[in-house]
Design a protein around this motif. Structure first.
Motif, PDB file in Angstrom:
ATOM      1  N   SER A   9      44.131  47.786 120.984  1.00  0.00           N
ATOM      2  CA  SER A   9      43.346  47.920 122.209  1.00  0.00           C
ATOM      3  C   SER A   9      41.872  47.701 121.876  1.00  0.00           C
ATOM      4  N   ARG A  15      48.783  49.214 118.964  1.00  0.00           N
ATOM      5  CA  ARG A  15      49.863  49.302 119.938  1.00  0.00           C
ATOM      6  C   ARG A  15      51.159  48.711 119.419  1.00  0.00           C
ATOM      7  N   LEU A  65      43.774  44.019 125.441  1.00  0.00           N
ATOM      8  CA  LEU A  65      44.496  43.963 124.170  1.00  0.00           C
ATOM      9  C   LEU A  65      44.080  42.766 123.328  1.00  0.00           C
ATOM     10  N   CYS A  99      50.620  44.877 130.758  1.00  0.00           N
ATOM     11  CA  CYS A  99      49.396  45.633 130.501  1.00  0.00           C
ATOM     12  C   CYS A  99      49.644  46.547 129.294  1.00  0.00           C
ATOM     13  N   GLU A 100      48.595  47.217 128.896  1.00  0.00           N
ATOM     14  CA  GLU A 100      48.678  48.079 127.721  1.00  0.00           C
ATOM     15  C   GLU A 100      49.700  49.194 127.898  1.00  0.00           C
TER      16      GLU A 100
END
Length: 158
Positions: A9, A15, A65, A99-100
């Protein structure tokens, strides 16, 4: 050959990581810290290719990201950028605008998609449709509803 793939991130939180070369846990921690610090310190308009030790680090930022790949010095940077983009497109199609949070809560699916895309640091499957079909079949098996019609038929070509 890709040595590792890493998703971080903007705040530097890891992640996803996938290692294709042998690193012990200390080396992985040090490598993650060094590479993420280098990438996060870069300005937005700077080149997406870095030299790190005797390897190349190639990264691309999508939303919040950073998708990072570390490759041999003689590998083509543009092909690696295209591979990163291919991975992002598959994730986008699977999650619907990834998305994250999708990666945080469904990391096992992201790893499965990456495993379908790459094997041993090399591109394994260039077809988005095939990757999504196999991932959908895996999802149906994971639901465990016992209905054989719910599992799409897999056709393997030789």
């Amino acid at each position: 050959m890709i040595h590792f793939v890493m998703l971080i991130s903007r705040q530097g939180k890891v992640r996803l990581t996938k290692w294709y070369s042998p690193y012990n846990s200390k080396e992985k921690t040090r490598t993650t810290r060094e590479v993420s610090a280098m990438v996060l310190a870069r300005q937005q308009k700077q080149c997406n290719f870095l030299e790190w030790h005797d390897l190349k680090v190639i990264y691309k930022r999508y939303a919040s990201l950073y998708f990072i790949a570390c490759v041999d010095p003689d590998d083509n940077e543009l092909i690696v950028l295209e591979t990163i983009h291919h991975f992002v497109e598959v994730l986008d199609r699977y999650f619907g605008n990834v998305c994250e949070l999708d990666l945080i809560f469904n990391f096992h699916k992201a790893y499965h998609i990456l495993d379908e895309l790459m094997m041993a640091g090399e591109l394994q499957e260039p077809s988005k449709k095939t990757i999504l079909r196999v991932t959908a079949a895996q999802d149906a098996l994971m639901e465990g509803n016992g209905d054989s019609k719910a599992v799409p038929e897999l056709k393997y070509e030789i």
